[in-house]
Design a protein around this motif. Structure first.
Motif, PDB file in Angstrom:
ATOM      1  N   LYS A 194     -43.142  -8.842 -51.304  1.00 48.45           N
ATOM      2  CA  LYS A 194     -43.886 -10.081 -51.060  1.00 48.45           C
ATOM      3  C   LYS A 194     -43.027 -11.264 -51.509  1.00 48.45           C
ATOM      4  O   LYS A 194     -41.922 -11.102 -52.039  1.00 48.45           O
ATOM      5  CB  LYS A 194     -45.201 -10.071 -51.839  1.00 48.45           C
ATOM      6  N   GLU A 200     -44.731  -4.923 -51.031  1.00 47.71           N
ATOM      7  CA  GLU A 200     -45.620  -5.214 -49.909  1.00 47.71           C
ATOM      8  C   GLU A 200     -45.769  -3.928 -49.099  1.00 47.71           C
ATOM      9  O   GLU A 200     -44.801  -3.410 -48.543  1.00 47.71           O
ATOM     10  CB  GLU A 200     -45.046  -6.332 -49.049  1.00 47.71           C
ATOM     11  N   LYS A 201     -47.017  -3.410 -49.047  1.00 54.02           N
ATOM     12  CA  LYS A 201     -47.253  -2.171 -48.320  1.00 54.02           C
ATOM     13  C   LYS A 201     -47.252  -2.358 -46.812  1.00 54.02           C
ATOM     14  O   LYS A 201     -46.967  -1.429 -46.046  1.00 54.02           O
ATOM     15  CB  LYS A 201     -48.573  -1.544 -48.772  1.00 54.02           C
ATOM     16  N   ASN A 202     -47.618  -3.572 -46.339  1.00 52.44           N
ATOM     17  CA  ASN A 202     -47.663  -3.861 -44.904  1.00 52.44           C
ATOM     18  C   ASN A 202     -46.337  -4.517 -44.514  1.00 52.44           C
ATOM     19  O   ASN A 202     -46.077  -5.672 -44.852  1.00 52.44           O
ATOM     20  CB  ASN A 202     -48.840  -4.781 -44.590  1.00 52.44           C
ATOM     21  N   THR A 204     -45.263  -5.702 -41.851  1.00 52.44           N
ATOM     22  CA  THR A 204     -45.326  -6.884 -40.970  1.00 52.44           C
ATOM     23  C   THR A 204     -45.495  -8.177 -41.772  1.00 52.44           C
ATOM     24  O   THR A 204     -45.270  -9.277 -41.262  1.00 52.44           O
ATOM     25  CB  THR A 204     -46.486  -6.745 -39.970  1.00 52.44           C
ATOM     26  N   LYS A 205     -45.891  -8.051 -43.066  1.00 45.18           N
ATOM     27  CA  LYS A 205     -46.085  -9.227 -43.916  1.00 45.18           C
ATOM     28  C   LYS A 205     -44.914  -9.427 -44.901  1.00 45.18           C
ATOM     29  O   LYS A 205     -44.956 -10.318 -45.746  1.00 45.18           O
ATOM     30  CB  LYS A 205     -47.381  -9.102 -44.706  1.00 45.18           C
ATOM     31  N   THR A 280     -40.640 -11.199 -37.818  1.00 44.61           N
ATOM     32  CA  THR A 280     -41.709 -10.238 -38.108  1.00 44.61           C
ATOM     33  C   THR A 280     -41.185  -8.828 -37.896  1.00 44.61           C
ATOM     34  O   THR A 280     -40.695  -8.497 -36.803  1.00 44.61           O
ATOM     35  CB  THR A 280     -42.927 -10.487 -37.196  1.00 44.61           C
ATOM     36  N   PRO A 283     -43.466  -1.767 -37.895  1.00 42.16           N
ATOM     37  CA  PRO A 283     -43.523  -0.508 -38.645  1.00 42.16           C
ATOM     38  C   PRO A 283     -42.688   0.566 -37.946  1.00 42.16           C
ATOM     39  O   PRO A 283     -42.526   0.546 -36.729  1.00 42.16           O
ATOM     40  CB  PRO A 283     -45.010  -0.160 -38.639  1.00 42.16           C
ATOM     41  N   ARG A 305     -44.530   1.222 -43.245  1.00 38.13           N
ATOM     42  CA  ARG A 305     -45.785   1.260 -42.481  1.00 38.13           C
ATOM     43  C   ARG A 305     -46.488  -0.089 -42.474  1.00 38.13           C
ATOM     44  O   ARG A 305     -46.187  -0.978 -43.277  1.00 38.13           O
ATOM     45  CB  ARG A 305     -46.708   2.327 -43.089  1.00 38.13           C
ATOM     46  N   LYS A 306     -47.480  -0.181 -41.622  1.00 36.19           N
ATOM     47  CA  LYS A 306     -48.297  -1.394 -41.498  1.00 36.19           C
ATOM     48  C   LYS A 306     -49.508  -1.304 -42.406  1.00 36.19           C
ATOM     49  O   LYS A 306     -50.167  -0.267 -42.478  1.00 36.19           O
ATOM     50  CB  LYS A 306     -48.732  -1.593 -40.046  1.00 36.19           C
TER      51      LYS A 306
END
Length: 306
Positions: A194, A200-202, A204-205, A280, A283, A305-306
């Motif tokens: 992050k 950050e697990k997602n 895409t973020k 961006t 995943p 992963r997303k």
């Protein structure tokens, strides 16, 4: 006996008729015998001509066989010190061909010509026999030389093989020494971060990607400044970032990021290389590669992963 047979006049006529018949029979026998003798003589002459023709064909076949045998050795004539045998063979060959032409043009075969042809072919045989003997003698000498040369070539090949084996062994030792100098890398991870630096697990973020690793102790690796080059490839196969270029195996490669360290042969843990995300991310599987000193230190795949 009737009265006519007793009459001398009829008796004379009877005797005359018998005599005439006898003459006719004798003449017929003579003519028949002459005809038989003539036919027998014609048959004998025909048989003689047939025999002479067969002898001519046999001699012609024998000549062809000699000629074929001579041609097998003809290309070796340069081995002889003189070519007198070749000249003699050519002269005798010319005579044989002339006699064959004469015999083919004759209506009646001549026993004298057949005998002459036999003699000339006998001459060809003798010449060829001497010619082949000389060629074989030279062939044996050359075979001895070839065997000697083959032995020398075999020894030379054995020496070359030995040299090649030693060269390969030295090359392997050199490669092992070179590989021993390679930096080792352990504990490689890839994390999406992050903005505040936490995980950050997602993906895409994600605002950053972080690669962590450890360089263990290696006394064979030359000490000094080392530049570690990082390449990260996304699931689509595209390289992330533009951290400049570096040389690898004679080619120039783009890298995602780089990090310079001072290596003293001791373990260095907790090394991190960051890349700021400018797009961006999707995943999927990401490939992480680390390079240094013209070596690929490691290549690992991580799933984000997303």
């Amino acid at each position: 006996m009737n009265d006519k047979m007793k009459n001398p006049k009829y008796l004379r006529w009877g005797i005359l008729a018998l005599a005439t018949l006898l003459v006719i029979i004798i003449v017929a026998l003579i003519l028949t015998t002459k005809s038989i003798n003539d036919k027998a003589e014609e048959a004998a002459l025909a048989n003689e001509q047939l025999q002479l023709t067969n002898e001519q064909l046999q001699l012609a076949n024998e000549y062809q066989a000699l000629n074929v045998e001579f041609q097998q050795y003809e290309n070796q004539s340069q081995l002889l010190a003189n070519d007198s045998l070749v000249t003699k063979y050519a002269a005798a060959k010319s005579k044989v061909e002339k006699l064959l032409q004469e015999l083919n043009s004759e209506k009646k075969k001549s026993a004298q010509h057949i005998k002459k042809l036999q003699d000339e072919i006998g001459t060809l045989k003798n010449i060829l026999r001497h010619y082949v003997a000389q060629i074989d003698s030279l062939g044996k000498e050359n075979a001895g030389l070839r065997a000697e040369n083959a032995e020398i070539k075999q020894r030379n090949q054995q020496l070359r093989n030995r040299v090649a084996t030693e060269s390969k062994r030295n090359e392997i030792l050199s490669e092992r020494m070179t590989l021993a100098e390679k930096l080792n890398v352990t504990g490689v991870t890839l994390n999406a971060l992050k903005k505040n630096g936490k995980i950050e697990k997602n993906v895409t973020k994600a605002k950053q990607l972080e690669v962590t690793f450890t360089i263990p102790q290696n006394n064979s690796t030359p000490v000094g400044e080392k530049t570690i080059y990082l390449r990260i490839t996304n699931p689509e196969g595209a390289l992330l970032g533009a951290g400049g270029t570096f040389n690898f195996e004679g080619a120039s490669l783009q890298c995602t990021a780089r990090k310079t360290i001072e290596y003293a042969g001791e373990e260095i843990g907790g090394l991190r290389i960051y890349w700021d995300v400018n797009t961006t991310l999707t995943p999927g599987d990401y490939t992480v590669e680390l390079f240094a000193d013209n070596f690929r230190l490691i290549s690992r795949r991580f799933t984000l992963r997303k």
